[in-house]
Design an enzyme around this catalytic site. Structure first.
Site, PDB file in Angstrom:
ATOM      1  N   SER A  68       7.647   3.424  -3.949  1.00  0.00           N
ATOM      2  CA  SER A  68       7.744   2.250  -4.820  1.00  0.00           C
ATOM      3  C   SER A  68       7.742   0.979  -3.995  1.00  0.00           C
ATOM      4  CB  SER A  68       8.990   2.363  -5.696  1.00  0.00           C
ATOM      5  OG  SER A  68       8.865   3.527  -6.510  1.00  0.00           O
ATOM      6  N   LYS A  82     -14.894   2.223  -1.138  1.00  0.00           N
ATOM      7  CA  LYS A  82     -13.686   1.482  -0.770  1.00  0.00           C
ATOM      8  C   LYS A  82     -13.311   1.743   0.695  1.00  0.00           C
ATOM      9  CE  LYS A  82      -9.300  -0.030  -2.464  1.00  0.00           C
ATOM     10  NZ  LYS A  82      -7.999   0.374  -3.021  1.00  0.00           N
ATOM     11  N   GLY A 140       3.273   0.352  -6.078  1.00  0.00           N
ATOM     12  CA  GLY A 140       4.061   1.299  -6.872  1.00  0.00           C
ATOM     13  C   GLY A 140       4.947   0.583  -7.882  1.00  0.00           C
TER      14      GLY A 140
END
Lengths: 311, 311
Positions: free
Chosen positions: B8, B185, B12
């Protein structure tokens, strides 16, 4: 002998000073006004391995001088050689010897556009030098200066200049293979020098990196392939890597000259090192991606730093 | 749905916030103590394209949570994925879908060591995010998030998650060729990102360099060769260069994330970009000297900056 120093920066002043001090008639040539004025007013001060001395010396812009020289040492940056040769053309007679100790590859070809190969003496040196202020420089090391005639019949002429360098404390040596020492020096500059410049690293920082072997191998292999194809010079990769590491361990926390070029916002000599290998490789059908990437990256870094390269 | 965010950080938190705000039951997972404490005390504050909001959110270390999740988004750095998978293993049931939007190559293989391919949804996103302070992040862009099932029979499952992302304002899209967008990417990150990091340059500085085409070509050719050999993906060099320049012109004076990694003395993801291409190239007998040099140079730069890479 009448000797001119074409390009009287750090190394040029060091050589000019030692030659003049030991009985030669030296004319320094340069375009840096503050430097010219300082030497005209106060003489040239050089610290040779820490021992400082001052000599009155003749210094001038090339166009202010006339008469044929016996010997001209060219001491420009690699990219300045061609222009300097046009500027000193009137000082070159049929017997004037041009001595070239410049870093990098391809200078013999540049010189041959101006003078007969008979009059070109190529060499290498490991003397190092620095500018302290206008009119004041330092010279460090204990040579040698290795010289070799470019034409097989001119060994005697090369040996005369070797002896002058010996007698002047510059440790001249006659070399039977100056092409090899030139390639070896280019190899050092194309690896250690270029990598330290690109990575903003000192030599010991570079060599402590876990990827150092891979970084060296790719470049050395390409230098070796082109040295063989172009000059029939044998460079053994393992021997060269060993030599590089030995040189690196001696230089330690030093930043090599290409790093200083970028730091001082000056263009580098990369086109005469890795760039020259790329160019020659194309001619011989050899792949040189590592040298190409290094050349491109150094030029990109010059652009990022807004350095004018004149290209 | 019970959704966990495994890692996170900036992205996130952005995803977790948007999902929770739009009705999902989100658990943030992380190990950063100040961040956990801040969110527990004050909720999670996220600026989405400049609009700031705060939500109470569940955040915990993985080992403090139990029960099988419906969906787990992995949002680690590339080199943290394997470790995170061991740390969240107890939250993965036979029906738990793992959604992977990580930068770089080779993550499907890493994930397959932990979960059945049926449960792996691979994707890419162009959302960007940043940490402002513990408990406070920003999320910028307007997606999309492209997702595709890794197993041909799991399209329905992927579409369910795409719809959740759509409903949460994260612009989910079902992709029929997520491998291509992943390679594309990676190609951006392996050129623009790696070069800006190495040269300490902004994107517009890099693309203004006279050697930019040569710098891009060498890397793109190698990415294309390996994409073809490994995944049967066609990358057209000219098309990709055009795309890169178009992306670069949009991003302007921005410094890409790998540059920020070095600036903040964090290890880069180079081993999952150019380094992954070198590794795969060896397997397929392809030469990848440009990617090898870039990987070696970035690792050398990490070493010069004394960044611990754990390698």
């Amino acid at each position: 002998m009448n000797i001119a120093i074409a390009g009287s920066g750090a190394l040029g002043c060091g050589f000019g000073y030692m030659l003049q001090k030991n009985g030669q008639n030296v004319t320094l040539l340069d375009y840096w006004e503050d430097h010219i004025e300082a030497i005209r007013n106060n003489g040239l001060t050089v610290s040779v391995n820490g021992v400082k001395g001052t000599l009155p010396m003749t210094i001038a812009r090339p166009e202010e001088v006339s008469g044929e020289m016996d010997v001209i040492f060219v001491f420009t940056k690699a990219m300045g050689l061609e222009k300097m040769m046009t500027q000193i053309n009137h000082l070159i007679g049929t017997k004037t010897k041009i001595v070239c100790l410049l870093n990098g590859l391809g200078h013999l070809k540049t010189l041959e556009a101006f003078v007969d190969r008979r009059n070109i003496i190529m060499g290498t040196t490991v003397w190092t030098a620095g500018i302290i202020a206008p009119g004041e420089t330092q010279l460090n090391g204990n040579g040698p200066v290795e010289l070799q005639n470019s034409h097989p019949e001119e060994e005697e002429a090369a040996r005369v200049i070797v002896n002058i360098l010996k007698d002047s404390g510059l440790f001249g040596e006659y070399s039977k293979n100056v092409k090899y020492t030139t390639w070896r020096k280019a190899c050092i500059n194309g690896t250690m020098n270029a990598l330290c410049a690109l990575l903003d690293a000192s030599i010991d920082q570079l060599f402590a990196s876990p990827s150092i072997d891979s970084l060296l191998n790719g470049i050395v292999d390409e230098f070796a392939a082109v040295a063989k194809a172009q000059d029939d010079i044998e460079i053994d990769r393992d021997e060269m890597i060993h030599y590089l590491k030995e040189v690196a361990s001696r230089l330690g926390s030093h930043y090599p000259s290409m790093h200083q070029d970028l730091f001082n916002r000056r263009p580098t000599e990369i086109d005469y090192l890795n760039g020259a290998v790329v160019e020659a490789a194309e001619k011989y059908g050899i792949e040189a991606p590592h040298c190409r990437r290094m050349t491109d990256l150094i030029h990109a870094k010059e652009a990022v730093l807004e350095i004018k390269t004149g290209r």
